[in-house]
Design an enzyme around this catalytic site. Structure first.
Site, PDB file in Angstrom:
ATOM      1  N   ASP A 104       5.001  -4.740  -5.410  1.00 17.45           N
ATOM      2  CA  ASP A 104       4.093  -5.372  -6.366  1.00 17.45           C
ATOM      3  C   ASP A 104       3.184  -4.310  -6.968  1.00 17.45           C
ATOM      4  OD1 ASP A 104       2.527  -4.958  -4.059  1.00 17.45           O
ATOM      5  OD2 ASP A 104       1.355  -6.785  -4.378  1.00 17.45           O
ATOM      6  N   GLU A 157       7.915  -2.430   0.885  1.00 17.44           N
ATOM      7  CA  GLU A 157       7.675  -3.854   1.112  1.00 17.44           C
ATOM      8  C   GLU A 157       8.852  -4.607   1.730  1.00 17.44           C
ATOM      9  OE1 GLU A 157       4.471  -2.486  -1.452  1.00 17.44           O
ATOM     10  OE2 GLU A 157       6.636  -2.168  -1.463  1.00 17.44           O
ATOM     11  N   GLY A 209      -2.306  -2.375   0.812  1.00 19.43           N
ATOM     12  CA  GLY A 209      -3.248  -3.462   1.030  1.00 19.43           C
ATOM     13  C   GLY A 209      -3.439  -3.710   2.513  1.00 19.43           C
ATOM     14  N   GLY A 221      -0.070  -0.744  -2.238  1.00 16.33           N
ATOM     15  CA  GLY A 221      -1.270  -0.829  -3.050  1.00 16.33           C
ATOM     16  C   GLY A 221      -1.873   0.509  -3.391  1.00 16.33           C
TER      17      GLY A 221
END
Length: 356
Positions: A148, A140, A69, A117
């Site tokens: 995620d 992360e 992301g 992502g």
């Protein structure tokens, strides 16, 4: 901006193949909110389009499919106290669910960098291709966040405790490791991807991929599984670090893994471990709901902002974590990351198949 009014992701149809090209090569195709909305809209349309038999997702440029992301945009949103990140994640997680449930072959070229992502728009697909250039993972904890996009569920399903090792260390993994972890299905040399894409225009995904698939190199993680399983079997992060250090000369890479974990956000490490343990047995939508709860708590805490600052903004690589050590992160603090959001719940599990 309308959902498809962006040049950051391109859509085209060749033969019976629908092609999604992530088109931000200068940012290794990092996902923006507009890109996610556009993909949701186009993939939904193609799902019901009889002229499209197969979908392919690939990245522009030669650096990778997607580096994750757009964390610079997330950082700016945090500084401004905005709500754009929460809205972005809600759409992104709906996209992840759509990909996992897609009614047609969804082929992902996981070439080059495929992080965060980028894993979400590839590893939930039905035909996942890695190459000798693949460098994938969920890094992360390095930026004070938690895996995620369904990454906690994917890694919880990896053999033994290898997914726990990958998640806590944030390691970059080879294509062979991705195959071993269950994040990918086939190994194809990068030089063959263009020919494979052309074959997908007229052949079934199974036939086309079968023509180009080769034997993958050996996985380093597979060779390390014995000591990884032993060290990461605990549900306490501090005990995992102690176990890694206790292995000594029998597993030289274990001490390095312990050192790596201790450079990460202590809160992120403990919340990541708890996420991996809690997610077992969940559906993808349940996992995404849990990750959304955790993600919003990370937005409100200090480490996510500090991690992005240190790695991407100021680039001093010297984050000041709060708390600074694993021992200082209390169990009630970890538990708080999983508490209900009330009216802010994402609710994908409640919607089920209609979530997308």
């Amino acid at each position: 901006m309308g959902a498809l009014d962006t040049e950051d992701v391109l859509f085209q149809r060749r033969g019976h193949l629908g092609i999604v090209t992530l088109n931000r090569p200068q940012a290794v195709n990092a996902l923006s909110a507009g890109m996610v909305k556009a993909m949701l809209q186009q993939l939904t349309a193609w799902a019901d389009d009889d002229a499209v038999a197969t979908v392919l997702v690939r990245g522009a440029g030669d650096r990778g499919l997607c580096a994750g992301g757009d964390i610079v945009a997330i950082y700016k949103d945090m500084l401004q106290g905005g709500t754009e990140t929460a809205e972005f994640w809600a759409d992104e997680y709906r996209l992840n669910s759509l990909i996992a449930r897609y009614p047609k072959p969804y082929v992902a070229f996981m070439d080059g960098l495929v992080l965060g992502g980028g894993v979400g728009v590839s590893a939930h697909g039905s035909v996942r291709i890695v190459t000798e250039r693949t460098r994938t993972g969920m890094p992360e904890t390095t930026i004070g966040f938690v895996p995620d996009v369904g990454g906690t569920l994917l890694l919880s399903r990896s053999p033994g405790e290898t997914g726990t090792h990958a998640a806590l260390t944030g390691a970059h993994l080879t294509g062979a490791d991705a195959l071993f972890l269950g994040l990918a299905d086939h190994f194809v040399p990068s030089e063959s991807l263009s020919a494979l894409a052309e074959a997908l225009e007229s052949s079934t995904a199974e036939d086309a991929v079968g023509r180009f698939t080769q034997a993958a190199p050996d996985s380093v993680l597979a060779a390390q599984q014995e000591w990884i399983n032993a060290a990461y079997a605990h549900d306490d992060a501090e005990e995992i670090v102690r176990s890694l250090r206790s292995l000594g000369d029998s597993a030289p890479d274990a001490a390095s893994a312990a050192d790596t974990i201790e450079t990460k956000s202590p809160t992120s490490v403990k919340v990541t471990l708890a996420s991996l343990r809690r997610v077992r047995g969940m559906s993808l939508e349940e996992a995404l709901d849990q990750e959304y709860r955790v993600g919003l708590r990370c937005l409100a805490g200090p480490d996510f902002r500090e991690g992005i600052r240190a790695q991407v903004v100021d680039k001093d690589r010297n984050p000041q974590w709060k708390p600074a050590t694993l021992a200082e992160v209390r169990e009630p603090d970890v538990e708080g990351y999983f508490a209900s959001l009330g009216e802010r719940e994402l609710g994908l599990a409640a919607l089920g198949a209609d979530a997308t």
